[in-house]
Structures are given as C-alpha cells and as structure tokens.
Motif scaffolding. Structure first.
Motif, PDB file in Angstrom:
ATOM      1  N   ASP A 147      -3.838   0.905  -2.876  1.00 43.90           N
ATOM      2  CA  ASP A 147      -3.797   2.202  -2.612  1.00 43.90           C
ATOM      3  C   ASP A 147      -2.832   2.415  -1.138  1.00 43.90           C
ATOM      4  O   ASP A 147      -2.184   3.465  -1.068  1.00 43.90           O
ATOM      5  CB  ASP A 147      -4.719   3.429  -2.764  1.00 43.90           C
ATOM      6  N   GLY A 148      -2.818   1.187  -0.493  1.00 43.18           N
ATOM      7  CA  GLY A 148      -1.903   1.499   0.757  1.00 43.18           C
ATOM      8  C   GLY A 148      -2.585   1.923   1.905  1.00 43.18           C
ATOM      9  O   GLY A 148      -2.002   2.111   2.841  1.00 43.18           O
ATOM     10  N   ARG A 149      -3.973   2.330   1.670  1.00 42.29           N
ATOM     11  CA  ARG A 149      -4.773   2.968   2.705  1.00 42.29           C
ATOM     12  C   ARG A 149      -5.402   2.036   3.812  1.00 42.29           C
ATOM     13  O   ARG A 149      -5.740   2.397   4.711  1.00 42.29           O
ATOM     14  CB  ARG A 149      -5.916   3.798   2.099  1.00 42.29           C
ATOM     15  N   HIS A 150      -5.246   0.706   3.262  1.00 44.93           N
ATOM     16  CA  HIS A 150      -6.064  -0.370   4.103  1.00 44.93           C
ATOM     17  C   HIS A 150      -5.145  -1.450   4.497  1.00 44.93           C
ATOM     18  O   HIS A 150      -4.371  -1.765   3.477  1.00 44.93           O
ATOM     19  CB  HIS A 150      -7.364  -0.755   3.500  1.00 44.93           C
ATOM     20  N   MET A 151      -5.429  -2.232   5.212  1.00 50.30           N
ATOM     21  CA  MET A 151      -4.742  -3.487   5.547  1.00 50.30           C
ATOM     22  C   MET A 151      -5.488  -4.541   5.993  1.00 50.30           C
ATOM     23  O   MET A 151      -6.249  -4.280   7.134  1.00 50.30           O
ATOM     24  CB  MET A 151      -3.448  -3.331   6.298  1.00 50.30           C
ATOM     25  N   ALA A 152      -5.481  -5.828   5.635  1.00 51.59           N
ATOM     26  CA  ALA A 152      -6.230  -6.987   6.113  1.00 51.59           C
ATOM     27  C   ALA A 152      -5.365  -8.148   6.403  1.00 51.59           C
ATOM     28  O   ALA A 152      -4.417  -8.239   5.608  1.00 51.59           O
ATOM     29  CB  ALA A 152      -7.479  -7.182   4.967  1.00 51.59           C
ATOM     30  N   SER A 153      -6.048  -8.872   7.204  1.00 52.40           N
ATOM     31  CA  SER A 153      -5.300 -10.109   7.523  1.00 52.40           C
ATOM     32  C   SER A 153      -6.179 -11.373   7.817  1.00 52.40           C
ATOM     33  O   SER A 153      -7.503 -11.026   8.000  1.00 52.40           O
ATOM     34  CB  SER A 153      -4.425  -9.947   8.944  1.00 52.40           C
TER      35      SER A 153
END
Length: 510
Positions: A147-153
């Motif tokens: 949904d584009g609300r979170h980002m992880a690396s």
C-alpha cells in the motif's frame, strides 16, 4: 457501423482523403498500392481475442485520439477509458498508416489490438528529498509495502530497518539475524515482512511495531536469497499464511508463518536457487544455477515440469502478474475502508482474486514467465501450458541481472552488466528498443504504477528515470557515493527508494 470511422473523421475524409486518392491516380495510375492505401478494413480486438464489434472501414489518416473515440463508441462505455493501440505489434502513436508501414490492404481485415491504460499518471521523480543514514554496511535490499505506507531495507550489518515514508525518518531497527540480510519480502496484505540472511535463517516482522513475530525459522543449510509469499486469493485463511524460501542449498521450503514450521521441502535442483515466484494459479517457479527452471505444484509439492534452454546460470525471474499479486490486496483494503460492508477477510480475498482475474484477462488469460541468465539471453515462457519457450530474446552483451514486466503486462524490461536496459514485447518477446545512458552495469529496475516510467539503479552510482513514450532518459539522478544495488517505486507513484554500497537510503520525489 461501417461508416462509424468515416463519421468520426468526416472532415478529413471529405477534404483530404478523396482528393489525395484522385491525385495519386492521376500521377501514377500503375501504382495500385498507393490507391489501396487510403482506407483499410479494420477490427478492434482485446488481448483475449474478443472482437469489439464487426470490421469497419477506417481512413488511414486516423490518429490515436480518433481511434479512442471509435473504440469507446463500439464498447458503449459511459466513461471514456484511455487505450493503447497496436497493429502488427507496432504501437499506434501517430496515424494508423504509419503503424501499418505500408502493409495495408482493402481485401484483408487488419486487427487493431487495444489495451486499457492507467487513468492516473505518475510523474517522474526529480530530486532526493532525504538521505537516511543508519545502516553500518551496504544496503542490499529496499522496498515499499503493497500500500506504499511502509518501507523496509536489509543490510550487510545484519539488521532490517523500517522507515516512516511520511516523515522520511527511521522507524524501527530489527535485530535477530546474525549474518547479512540478503532479501526481504512483503506479504500481499502488507501486515508482515519476511527477511532471509546468509546464515540460512528466515524471520517475520511486524511493520507496525518493528517486533519479530514468532521465532527464527531455521532449516536451510546455507544462505537464503529468495523469498515469496502465497498470493492472498489462494490463502484458505484469508491472510498471508504461507511463505516459500530458497537459496544456496538448492532446496525450497514452504513455511506456515504463524506456527513457524516447515510444511514442505521441495528438492530437485542440483545447485543454488537464484529466483523464486509463486503464481496466482498455485504454481511455484524456481530458477537455479543448474541452468534450469522448475515448475512445482505448491499444494502438494509435486514437480510438474522442468524448463530448459539456458546455457548458464539463471539469475532472475518475473511473472506478468507480479504487480497485481503485489498490490491486489491493498486495492481490496482501500475498498474495505471506503465501503465497510467489505470488512470480512473473505471479501478482501474475493476482491484480490477479481483484481488478479482482471489482470489475466488483459494479458490474454495466460500467465507468462520471463527468465534472465548469465548466458546473456532471456526466455519467455507460458510454463503452465508448455515446457518449450515462446521466444529466445538475445541482444545483451553481458549477463542479465534483473527483469521486470510492466504493471500493464505489455512491456518487459531487462537490466544487464553491459550497461544497457532492453525492452521487449510482453506477449511475443519481440525486441522493442534499448535504453542507454548508464556508464556502469545496471543492477535493478522498478516500474511506475502506470507503466509509463521505469527507474534503474546502477554500478555507476546513479539512478535514471526512463520514459516509455520516448524510449529516452527522462531524469538523471546522481547522489549516491557508490554502487546502487536496490531500487523500488512505491505503488502510489509518489516515491522511489534506493540503497547501495554507500550504506545510505535515499528517498526521491517529484
């Protein structure tokens, strides 16, 4: 109906076409091909092969905009939908005559293939809005939630990090792995993130809290480099329950992420597994350094067939349904919020399946797979039907690092160490063009949600944004101090994330 095309373009037909025809007859009565090239009998067809009305006579001077009007009239649509049009695999960007390339005939019915375009338009990112330090080693993977609300690396420093995309600040640092985090993968419902490391462990994380869910899932004897989730519409519980992992030990393990137990082990590859895909039809596709791609039935673990043809390691796989499998559940989530009657998990699952079936209809009802290899080639397959490839795609001068289908399934983009990106037809595998501009090998690609733009990350420390309309570079994005290993474009089209050897996460926006 035969006069519909003429009515749409009546002014051009009266004032231009007929005099032009008469002049050509007077100038050269022997050149019959010029006389015949004024009008053409054409029929609009969807990718599924269904015809939109009977054949109609069209002036060859018709533009793409006029074709839009004719098709919407034939389909009797209340709302005007934008379409792309193709004749003999050539996209109609100017007039019908230009796309036909002199192959017009009044005796033969010309098929005009139409495909709906995204109504919204994603604008190219132009600047870096945040440089986010935190990782102590190279960033090896970075991606947005469905949904584009979170980002992880994930990084060589053994941590997984979550970042707040609204404030563009660090959110959580997750520590459990004891070796490099090589791969991360979001569940289709966006509620979990899986990560795999060089020690062979798989961990599940909650993006809302940054806490680990359950214990480390162990069993792989060597590093884990591939993760993929079961599509939501196939889940019996209505949640993302099952995860497949694979890597250097050559085995595929299917886990129940709630219990943390391994339910199946699929063995058959002779060397390291390099790529893994879980299809919407319930099949698992695995690519290996043993030069083969194997097709498995996920339900019972039976190997259906082996796809052979590559002469070296197979590095990467992509499905034409990858995008809808990634975002279908988030579309369902948005509908549930707008319409509370869709609050049940079963309803969300049903909506996700409808999204998948709609994407399959656009692509002609067939799930296609493309593979890229160290032998510099790609193969296009219909693996659920046949073990023979549709097309062998050649042109790269060095190994293929990454390959991606556009969200609308129409174009395949491949990235290589030869510093180029090549574009291919998503149905036939026909070569469409090459994008040049990088001065180092290209590691990874990501499409915008509307399929009009492509972003690439390279060994030359830059990102570049490419336009599919012009087949040229739209934006050059320098800023990283070293090689860029990972790029992703958020499903809402607002942001691009990148990470690499300089240990920094960068967010790019318009």
């Amino acid at each position: 109906m035969a006069g519909l095309g003429k009515r749409i373009n009546s002014e051009e037909s009266t004032n231009m076409v007929i005099p032009e025809k008469q002049n050509r007859i007077e100038e050269d009565s022997d050149d019959e091909s010029k006389v015949e090239a004024v009008n053409v009998l054409a029929q609009f067809k969807a990718e599924s092969g269904d015809a939109a009305g009977p054949p109609i006579e069209l002036p060859l001077t018709l533009s793409k905009d006029k074709l839009q009007l004719i098709l919407n009239a034939l389909l009797k649509q209340e709302e005007t939908t934008p379409y792309s049009f193709f004749v003999n695999e050539n996209e109609i960007t100017g007039t019908l005559e230009k796309a036909l390339e002199g192959a017009a005939s009044e005796e033969k019915v010309v098929s005009i293939l139409y495909q709906p375009q995204a109504i919204f338009r994603v604008r190219a990112v132009t600047r870096c809005t945040s440089s986010l330090p935190g990782h102590a080693e190279s960033v090896l993977c970075a991606s947005f939630s469905p949904d584009g609300r979170h980002m992880a690396s994930g990084s060589g420093d053994t941590t997984v990090r979550f970042w707040d995309v609204n404030t563009e600040t660090p959110h959580f640092t997750c520590k459990s792995h004891r070796h490099w985090v090589l791969i991360t993968s979001w569940s289709p419902d966006g509620c979990r993130l899986a990560s795999g490391c060089k020690q062979g462990q798989v961990c599940i994380w909650d993006p809302a809290t940054g806490k680990q869910l359950g214990r480390n899932m162990t069993g792989h004897k060597m590093w884990v480099s591939c993760l993929c989730w079961e599509p939501l519409h196939l889940s019996k519980s209505g949640e993302s329950t099952h995860l497949a992992s694979a890597g250097k030990d050559g085995n595929i393990r299917i886990w129940n992420v709630f219990s943390g137990t391994c339910q199946k082990i699929l063995s058959g590859h002779l060397q390291s597994i390099t790529a893994l895909r879980w299809s919407g039809e319930g099949l698992l596709y695995s690519a290996s350094q043993d030069r083969t791609i194997k097709v498995w039935r996920a339900e019972d673990g039976v190997m259906c067939r082996t796809l052979q043809g590559h002469g070296h390691w197979v590095n990467t796989l992509a499905l034409n349904t990858d995008y809808v499998l990634r975002t279908g559940a988030s579309t369902a989530e948005a509908l549930m919020k707008a319409q509370p009657q869709y609050a049940e998990k079963s309803e969300r699952q049903s909506i996700a399946e409808k999204q998948y079936r709609a994407a399959m209809t656009i692509s002609g009802g067939v799930e296609r797979l493309v593979s890229g290899s160290d032998d510099f080639t790609l193969f296009l397959w219909e693996p659920s039907r046949d073990k023979k490839p549709i097309e062998r795609m050649t042109g790269h001068q060095q190994l293929v690092n990454d390959v991606k289908f556009s969200p609308d399934t129409r174009i395949i983009a491949s990235a290589s160490f030869d510093k180029s990106i090549r574009l291919w037809h998503g149905t036939t595998g026909k070569f469409l063009g090459v994008l040049r501009g990088h001065v180092g090998g290209v590691y990874q690609l990501a499409w915008s949600a509307d399929s009009r733009l492509l972003v690439s990350g390279s060994k030359d420390s830059t990102l570049k944004v490419w336009s599919m309309a012009t087949k040229k570079m739209e934006m050059d994005l320098p800023g990283h101090a070293d090689e860029v290993y990972a790029v992703d474009w958020s499903p809402d089209g607002q942001r691009v994330v990148s990470g690499g050897k300089d240990k920094v996460i960068k967010i790019w926006r318009r």
